[in-house]
Every structure is written in structure tokens, then in C-alpha cells.
Design a protein around this motif. Structure first.
Motif, PDB file in Angstrom:
ATOM      1  N   UNK A   1       0.095   6.159  -5.264  1.00 12.23           N
ATOM      2  CA  UNK A   1      -1.174   5.679  -4.711  1.00 12.23           C
ATOM      3  C   UNK A   1      -1.277   5.957  -3.220  1.00 12.23           C
ATOM      4  N   UNK A   2      -2.499   5.942  -2.740  1.00 12.72           N
ATOM      5  CA  UNK A   2      -2.765   6.156  -1.317  1.00 12.72           C
ATOM      6  C   UNK A   2      -2.318   4.921  -0.525  1.00 12.72           C
ATOM      7  N   UNK A   3      -1.917   5.120   0.710  1.00 10.25           N
ATOM      8  CA  UNK A   3      -1.527   3.961   1.522  1.00 10.25           C
ATOM      9  C   UNK A   3      -2.745   3.129   1.906  1.00 10.25           C
ATOM     10  N   UNK A   4      -2.524   1.829   2.003  1.00  4.77           N
ATOM     11  CA  UNK A   4      -3.590   0.921   2.438  1.00  4.77           C
ATOM     12  C   UNK A   4      -3.639   0.819   3.957  1.00  4.77           C
TER      13      UNK A   4
ATOM     14  N   UNK B   1      -9.752   6.889   7.464  1.00  7.70           N
ATOM     15  CA  UNK B   1     -10.288   5.707   6.791  1.00  7.70           C
ATOM     16  C   UNK B   1      -9.246   4.598   6.623  1.00  7.70           C
ATOM     17  N   UNK B   2      -8.005   4.860   7.050  1.00  3.73           N
ATOM     18  CA  UNK B   2      -6.915   3.913   6.861  1.00  3.73           C
ATOM     19  C   UNK B   2      -6.579   3.238   8.193  1.00  3.73           C
ATOM     20  N   UNK B   3      -6.439   1.909   8.201  1.00  5.21           N
ATOM     21  CA  UNK B   3      -6.063   1.238   9.451  1.00  5.21           C
ATOM     22  C   UNK B   3      -4.665   1.649   9.921  1.00  5.21           C
TER      23      UNK B   3
END
Length: 121
Positions: A17-20, A109-111
Motif C-alpha cells: 500500500x501507499x504510505x499515509x 499529496x502525502x504529509x
């Protein structure tokens, strides 16, 4: 699956999965690499190329394996104990992937969380 690779494609990998979120560490090696790290459990990471095509660098305490492509030099992933408590937890190893190497992924788009590794390590 989210796939990634170094510049020349000699080191390829995937995660489920993509990182949050990603980490920007200010320690000397992370700063010089310019990496943004996405952390995963070891079982979530799959190296798609032969381990012989990966070089590694260990410095200072030799605790962390900083891996890179021996052909193009891209810092790819790091094998590390869990440091979330500020201490090395060797019972919970992790893989930190240079999120800049993910294919077809909007990293903007990721913090980004900044870790003060320059003064902690």
C-alpha cells in the motif's frame, strides 16, 4: 501494489500500500541523500531484483543498513530497527523506502513529518 525503482531500474521493489505519510530526517546521511522515508513492516516489502544487485552502507553504530543501487547510486531502502520510542527496537525491524522512488505516486499529496535526526543521533 505500489512499485518503485532506482533511476536505472537495477533495484526494483514493491509494497502492498501507499504510505499515509513520509519522514524527512535531518541527520547527516538522510539530508545528503534528500530522501523522504516511508516506513513498512519487513513482511510488507518485496525486493523484486536479486539482492546481489543492492549495495549497502553502514556507518557509526552499524545498526542501520542504508541500501543503494551500485549502478546509478540512488538511495533505495533502509533496513532498520523500529525507532518510534527513541530507542532501537530490534524485535520490530522495519524497511524505510525512499518514497521519491515510487512509480506513479503523487508524493506531494502525502504529509511530511520532520525528525530532528541531526540532534538526536
Amino acid at each position: 501494489m505500489l512499485k518503485g525503482s532506482c533511476h536505472c531500474g537495477g533495484t526494483k521493489f514493491e509494497v502492498a500500500e501507499a504510505p499515509k505519510m513520509v519522514i524527512r530526517c535531518t541527520c547527516s546521511i538522510c539530508s545528503k541523500r534528500g530522501a523522504l522515508w516511508a516506513y513498512y513492516e519487513v513482511k510488507s516489502f518485496k525486493l523484486l531484483t536479486s539482492p546481489e544487485n543492492v549495495a549497502s552502507y553502514r556507518w557509526h553504530t552499524k545498526t542501520i543498513s542504508h541500501n543503494f543501487c551500485p549502478v546509478c547510486g540512488c538511495g533505495t531502502f533502509t533496513e532498520t530497527p523500529d525507532w518510534s520510542t527513541g530507542e532501537a527496537n530490534f524485535d520490530n525491524p522495519q524497511i524505510a523506502i525512499n518514497a521519491r522512488l515510487f512509480d506513479d505516486f503523487n508524493l506531494d499529496a502525502v504529509p511530511v513529518e520532520v525528525i530532528d535526526g541531526k540532534n538526536q543521533w
